[in-house]
Scaffold this active site. Structure first.
Site, PDB file in Angstrom:
ATOM      1  N   HIS A  78      -8.590  -0.010   8.400  1.00 26.71           N
ATOM      2  CA  HIS A  78      -8.107   0.350   7.076  1.00 26.71           C
ATOM      3  C   HIS A  78      -9.253   0.318   6.069  1.00 26.71           C
ATOM      4  O   HIS A  78     -10.279  -0.326   6.281  1.00 26.71           O
ATOM      5  CB  HIS A  78      -6.993  -0.595   6.656  1.00 26.71           C
ATOM      6  N   GLU A  80      -9.503  -1.133   3.178  1.00 28.27           N
ATOM      7  CA  GLU A  80      -9.789  -2.468   2.671  1.00 28.27           C
ATOM      8  C   GLU A  80     -10.639  -3.250   3.674  1.00 28.27           C
ATOM      9  O   GLU A  80     -11.570  -3.962   3.296  1.00 28.27           O
ATOM     10  CB  GLU A  80      -8.486  -3.232   2.393  1.00 28.27           C
ATOM     11  N   CYS A 106      -1.747  -3.502   3.651  1.00 26.07           N
ATOM     12  CA  CYS A 106      -0.821  -3.951   4.687  1.00 26.07           C
ATOM     13  C   CYS A 106      -0.966  -5.466   4.853  1.00 26.07           C
ATOM     14  O   CYS A 106      -1.837  -6.082   4.235  1.00 26.07           O
ATOM     15  CB  CYS A 106      -1.124  -3.236   6.007  1.00 26.07           C
ATOM     16  N   CYS A 109      -4.563  -6.477   6.075  1.00 22.60           N
ATOM     17  CA  CYS A 109      -5.538  -6.406   4.984  1.00 22.60           C
ATOM     18  C   CYS A 109      -5.286  -7.501   3.957  1.00 22.60           C
ATOM     19  O   CYS A 109      -6.226  -8.075   3.413  1.00 22.60           O
ATOM     20  CB  CYS A 109      -5.517  -5.022   4.338  1.00 22.60           C
TER      21      CYS A 109
END
Length: 152
Positions: A78, A80, A106, A109
């Site tokens: 992801h 992040e 999410c 993260c």
């Protein structure tokens, strides 16, 4: 000419970072900022050196896995995660910083954000993961849902 407010400015930059995404399902960009200075950026995609999903195909799409579920079944990272990793790779402390993301983090993260010492999350788009919001709030992370242009 009206200057953009800081959150708008950084969200626009996160949007440009998202344009580098190689994910076939969702393009996400994230930037980590401290004292109005960008420390690192990240977008979602596979680890360095691997074949991009846009070329290989999406495992999640092939297996019909809905967004927000079974995140371990994915070749990519992801945005992040990539921003946090980039800061670590180049030796930038992100303790006390703010992360701007074009999508709500999410749960994976969110846990990384907490342990990295990030103190504020500004996000734009929704993501079907209520647990991430719960743990971020429990950890005392300031959450800001970016709704558009702010007054400068």
């Amino acid at each position: 000419m009206q200057r953009p407010a800081w959150d708008e400015y950084f969200m626009k930059i996160a949007g440009v970072v998202a344009e580098r995404s190689t994910c076939v399902r969702r393009s996400v960009g994230a930037i980590i900022v401290d004292n109005k200075r960008i420390l690192s950026t990240g977008y979602n995609g596979v680890p360095t050196g691997l074949v991009h999903c846009e070329q290989r195909g999406c495992i999640r799409k092939e297996q019909n896995i809905p967004s927000g579920e079974r995140q371990e079944v994915c070749r990519g990272l992801h945005a992040e995660q990539n921003a946090i990793i980039q800061a670590a790779q180049y030796g930038f402390s992100i303790v006390g910083s703010t992360i701007y993301s074009t999508t709500q983090p999410c749960i994976t993260c969110a846990k990384m954000i907490i342990n990295a010492g990030i103190k504020k999350v500004v996000f734009e788009g929704a993501y079907p993961d209520t647990l991430s919001i719960e743990v971020l709030e429990e950890a005392g992370i300031e959450l800001v849902r970016f709704e558009g242009r702010e007054n400068a």
